[in-house]
Design a protein around this motif. Structure first.
Motif, mmCIF file in Angstrom:
data_model
loop_
_atom_site.group_PDB
_atom_site.id
_atom_site.type_symbol
_atom_site.label_atom_id
_atom_site.label_comp_id
_atom_site.label_asym_id
_atom_site.label_seq_id
_atom_site.Cartn_x
_atom_site.Cartn_y
_atom_site.Cartn_z
ATOM 1 N N PHE A 1 11.018 9.357 -77.863
ATOM 2 C CA PHE A 1 9.688 8.817 -78.157
ATOM 3 C C PHE A 1 8.992 9.508 -79.325
ATOM 4 O O PHE A 1 7.837 9.212 -79.619
ATOM 5 C CB PHE A 1 8.795 8.928 -76.911
ATOM 6 C CG PHE A 1 9.364 8.265 -75.700
ATOM 7 C CD1 PHE A 1 9.323 6.887 -75.583
ATOM 8 C CD2 PHE A 1 9.951 9.002 -74.688
ATOM 9 C CE1 PHE A 1 9.857 6.258 -74.475
ATOM 10 C CE2 PHE A 1 10.478 8.383 -73.572
ATOM 11 C CZ PHE A 1 10.433 7.001 -73.461
ATOM 12 N N ASP A 2 9.698 10.464 -79.968
ATOM 13 C CA ASP A 2 9.114 11.230 -81.058
ATOM 14 C C ASP A 2 7.749 11.788 -80.657
ATOM 15 O O ASP A 2 6.747 11.600 -81.333
ATOM 16 C CB ASP A 2 8.984 10.354 -82.323
ATOM 17 C CG ASP A 2 8.696 11.220 -83.534
ATOM 18 O OD1 ASP A 2 9.016 12.418 -83.483
ATOM 19 O OD2 ASP A 2 8.141 10.698 -84.518
ATOM 20 N N TYR A 3 7.746 12.463 -79.525
ATOM 21 C CA TYR A 3 6.475 12.933 -78.958
ATOM 22 C C TYR A 3 6.538 14.411 -78.634
ATOM 23 O O TYR A 3 7.543 14.910 -78.135
ATOM 24 C CB TYR A 3 6.182 12.140 -77.674
ATOM 25 C CG TYR A 3 4.905 12.557 -76.978
ATOM 26 C CD1 TYR A 3 3.683 12.028 -77.378
ATOM 27 C CD2 TYR A 3 4.932 13.475 -75.938
ATOM 28 C CE1 TYR A 3 2.510 12.413 -76.747
ATOM 29 C CE2 TYR A 3 3.762 13.865 -75.303
ATOM 30 C CZ TYR A 3 2.558 13.325 -75.714
ATOM 31 O OH TYR A 3 1.406 13.716 -75.097
ATOM 32 N N LEU B 1 4.701 9.460 -71.045
ATOM 33 C CA LEU B 1 5.142 8.544 -69.988
ATOM 34 C C LEU B 1 3.976 7.723 -69.426
ATOM 35 O O LEU B 1 4.156 6.934 -68.514
ATOM 36 C CB LEU B 1 5.853 9.308 -68.865
ATOM 37 C CG LEU B 1 7.156 10.000 -69.272
ATOM 38 C CD1 LEU B 1 7.863 10.565 -68.063
ATOM 39 C CD2 LEU B 1 8.080 9.077 -70.026
ATOM 40 N N ASN B 2 2.764 7.919 -69.945
ATOM 41 C CA ASN B 2 1.622 7.127 -69.490
ATOM 42 C C ASN B 2 1.384 5.891 -70.341
ATOM 43 O O ASN B 2 0.517 5.097 -70.039
ATOM 44 C CB ASN B 2 0.337 7.962 -69.546
ATOM 45 C CG ASN B 2 0.288 8.994 -68.465
ATOM 46 O OD1 ASN B 2 1.325 9.421 -67.983
ATOM 47 N ND2 ASN B 2 -0.897 9.383 -68.080
ATOM 48 N N LYS B 3 2.115 5.790 -71.436
ATOM 49 C CA LYS B 3 1.856 4.644 -72.287
ATOM 50 C C LYS B 3 3.097 3.791 -72.446
ATOM 51 O O LYS B 3 4.214 4.254 -72.209
ATOM 52 C CB LYS B 3 1.300 5.083 -73.631
ATOM 53 C CG LYS B 3 2.079 6.173 -74.300
ATOM 54 C CD LYS B 3 1.370 6.662 -75.545
ATOM 55 C CE LYS B 3 2.248 7.694 -76.206
ATOM 56 N NZ LYS B 3 1.649 8.378 -77.309
ATOM 57 N N TYR B 4 2.875 2.554 -72.842
ATOM 58 C CA TYR B 4 3.984 1.629 -72.995
ATOM 59 C C TYR B 4 3.894 0.923 -74.335
ATOM 60 O O TYR B 4 2.803 0.559 -74.780
ATOM 61 C CB TYR B 4 3.960 0.588 -71.873
ATOM 62 C CG TYR B 4 4.933 -0.526 -72.096
ATOM 63 C CD1 TYR B 4 6.288 -0.329 -71.876
ATOM 64 C CD2 TYR B 4 4.516 -1.771 -72.559
ATOM 65 C CE1 TYR B 4 7.195 -1.330 -72.111
ATOM 66 C CE2 TYR B 4 5.413 -2.782 -72.791
ATOM 67 C CZ TYR B 4 6.756 -2.562 -72.567
ATOM 68 O OH TYR B 4 7.654 -3.553 -72.809
ATOM 69 N N ASP C 1 9.600 0.806 -77.185
ATOM 70 C CA ASP C 1 10.099 1.995 -76.509
ATOM 71 C C ASP C 1 11.610 1.942 -76.336
ATOM 72 O O ASP C 1 12.183 0.858 -76.185
ATOM 73 C CB ASP C 1 9.455 2.117 -75.113
ATOM 74 C CG ASP C 1 8.099 2.771 -75.193
ATOM 75 O OD1 ASP C 1 7.772 3.305 -76.277
ATOM 76 O OD2 ASP C 1 7.371 2.747 -74.186
ATOM 77 N N SER C 2 12.203 3.108 -76.327
ATOM 78 C CA SER C 2 13.643 3.187 -76.160
ATOM 79 C C SER C 2 14.044 2.685 -74.769
ATOM 80 O O SER C 2 13.379 2.960 -73.784
ATOM 81 C CB SER C 2 14.100 4.632 -76.340
ATOM 82 O OG SER C 2 15.311 4.836 -75.680
ATOM 83 N N ASN C 3 15.149 1.932 -74.714
ATOM 84 C CA ASN C 3 15.638 1.440 -73.429
ATOM 85 C C ASN C 3 16.866 2.182 -72.983
ATOM 86 O O ASN C 3 17.681 1.688 -72.208
ATOM 87 C CB ASN C 3 15.955 -0.059 -73.533
ATOM 88 C CG ASN C 3 14.783 -0.884 -73.063
ATOM 89 O OD1 ASN C 3 13.908 -0.384 -72.368
ATOM 90 N ND2 ASN C 3 14.751 -2.133 -73.470
ATOM 91 N N GLU C 4 17.026 3.387 -73.476
ATOM 92 C CA GLU C 4 18.231 4.148 -73.182
ATOM 93 C C GLU C 4 18.390 4.343 -71.679
ATOM 94 O O GLU C 4 17.441 4.680 -70.981
ATOM 95 C CB GLU C 4 18.160 5.510 -73.869
ATOM 96 C CG GLU C 4 19.487 6.227 -73.820
ATOM 97 C CD GLU C 4 19.346 7.678 -74.241
ATOM 98 O OE1 GLU C 4 19.328 7.927 -75.447
ATOM 99 O OE2 GLU C 4 19.235 8.530 -73.354
ATOM 100 N N GLY C 5 19.596 4.129 -71.190
ATOM 101 C CA GLY C 5 19.840 4.367 -69.774
ATOM 102 C C GLY C 5 19.597 3.152 -68.908
ATOM 103 O O GLY C 5 19.888 3.169 -67.727
#
Lengths: 68, 324
Positions: free
Chosen positions: B296-298, B310-313, B317-321
């Motif tokens: 997320f480059d965060y 993890l509070n924002k959407y 966003d990456s869908n990895e996994g």
């Protein structure tokens, strides 16, 4: 991130699986359920993060076999 | 160091005298050698107790949630903050633990804190009775011995990899000649662990956490762990067993606790230092920080207007996994 952490710690790849699904996506649900079953069959019974108290008879047997 | 100490006392004294703050949280000398402990100063005369050295290792942001009542009455709190403390405070502002105007941040750029265990190991079996520092060198005295070390050799691992030694947010800044760490953001330990075989990783991890005695020192030292009721204390339903005879509970406790800090951990290393059993908890939390940056480059606690990752959407966003 959870999947990445668990696999990093050494949980088998594919033991934890995640999917985004809507209740309207019946076909997709079936497809994913089938894929999941296949993957889990390949991996076999879980040995990691299983409590001894709740372990099934079959699990104990496989563990014993492994120890042998 | 003395210069910084003098400046801190001056600032804290002034804030208390003008009644701008009700309380200043800082450090005083502990009763044991090589230990500085948190102190809570309420009257101006006591500011002489405040110290600043390379042993002020606790993250003082951890005490903010305890003073909600005080802050609700309209009083302010002064906090002496290193780089990591300031980032934890930003996280607290983001999560509404405190409001920005309720806290006065007295910021000190930090050179990294010393790892007591590394020093103790070095001079083992001698007992240390005194530690003094002079710029880049530390002098350790004990019964019948005296040794001089370079300070940078004995820094905490998390202080070596620290990315923001200069506090990101402050009201009062104490100037110092701090440079950012040379190994900033270099998580060699994690990469090394990652390159091992899967079964080996699992063995190393379970061996490490099998020492856990469930004292919850890591939780109490962590500024991000401030839930009123922790998942381990909850009895109805009981999420997790509380004893140490079931090893799975130990593994689960460490995994779940660290995951609760995902995208919220500032890598201050408080958990690792607090652990009486010397468990390397940073092995887990550093991985989460790396993933937050990678996916997320965060980085936690930099932007007071932002939200924890993890509070924002967002649609990108990456869908990895996840399943395709």
């Amino acid at each position: 991130m959870l999947k990445s952490l668990l696999e990093y710690l050494g949980l088998e790849k594919g033991r934890l699986q995640l999917a985004w699904l809507s209740s309207a996506e019946a076909e997709r649900f079936v497809k994913i359920a089938k894929e999941t079953i296949e993957l889990v069959r390949k991996l076999g019974p879980a040995k990691k993060l299983v409590k001894k108290k709740f372990a099934t008879e079959r699990h104990r047997k496989t563990q014993k076999n492994n120890e042998k | 160091m003395e210069k910084i100490e003098k400046k801190i006392r001056e600032i804290a004294g002034k804030l208390l005298k003008d009644e701008k703050v009700k309380l200043v949280i800082g450090f005083e000398n502990g009763t044991l050698p090589m230990k500085a402990r948190p102190t809570f100063i309420k009257i101006q005369e006591n500011v002489e107790k405040l110290v600043w050295n390379s042993l002020c290792e606790n993250n003082l942001a951890v005490y903010i949630p305890f003073y909600r009542q005080l802050m609700d009455k309209g009083d302010k709190i002064g906090v002496i903050a290193k780089g990591c403390d300031a980032r934890s405070l930003v996280l607290h502002f983001q999560e509404n633990v405190a409001k920005r105007e309720q806290i006065v941040i007295i910021a000190i750029p930090c050179d990294g804190m010393l790892d007591r265990r590394k020093i103790e190991k070095e001079v083992f079996p001698n007992e240390i009775t005194e530690l003094s520092e002079n710029g880049d060198t530390i002098v350790i005295k004990g019964k019948e011995f005296e040794k001089t070390f370079k300070k940078t050799d004995f820094l905490c691992d998390d202080c070596n990899t620290c990315t923001h030694r200069k506090p990101v947010l402050y009201d009062e800044l104490v100037e110092s000649s701090t440079k950012e760490s040379e190994k900033s953001g270099d998580y060699g330990k994690i990469k090394e662990f990652e390159s091992k075989e899967q079964d080996k990783r699992w063995k190393l991890f379970t061996d490490e956490v099998s020492r856990c005695i469930r004292c919850y020192a890591c939780r109490n030292a962590c500024p991000s762990c401030y839930c009123k009721e922790c998942f381990v204390d909850c009895t109805n339903p009981q999420w997790i067993g509380t004893t140490i005879d079931e090893k799975t509970d130990l593994e689960l406790f460490q995994i779940i606790r660290t995951f609760h800090t995902a995208g919220r951990c500032v890598n201050c290393g408080s958990c690792t230092r607090a652990c009486p059993m010397d468990i390397d908890i940073s092995l887990l939390v550093n991985k989460l920080s790396i993933d937050a940056k990678r996916l997320f480059d965060y980085e936690t606690g930099l932007d007071i207007e932002g939200k924890p990752v993890l509070n924002k959407y967002s649609e990108d966003d990456s869908n990895e996994g996840f399943f395709e």
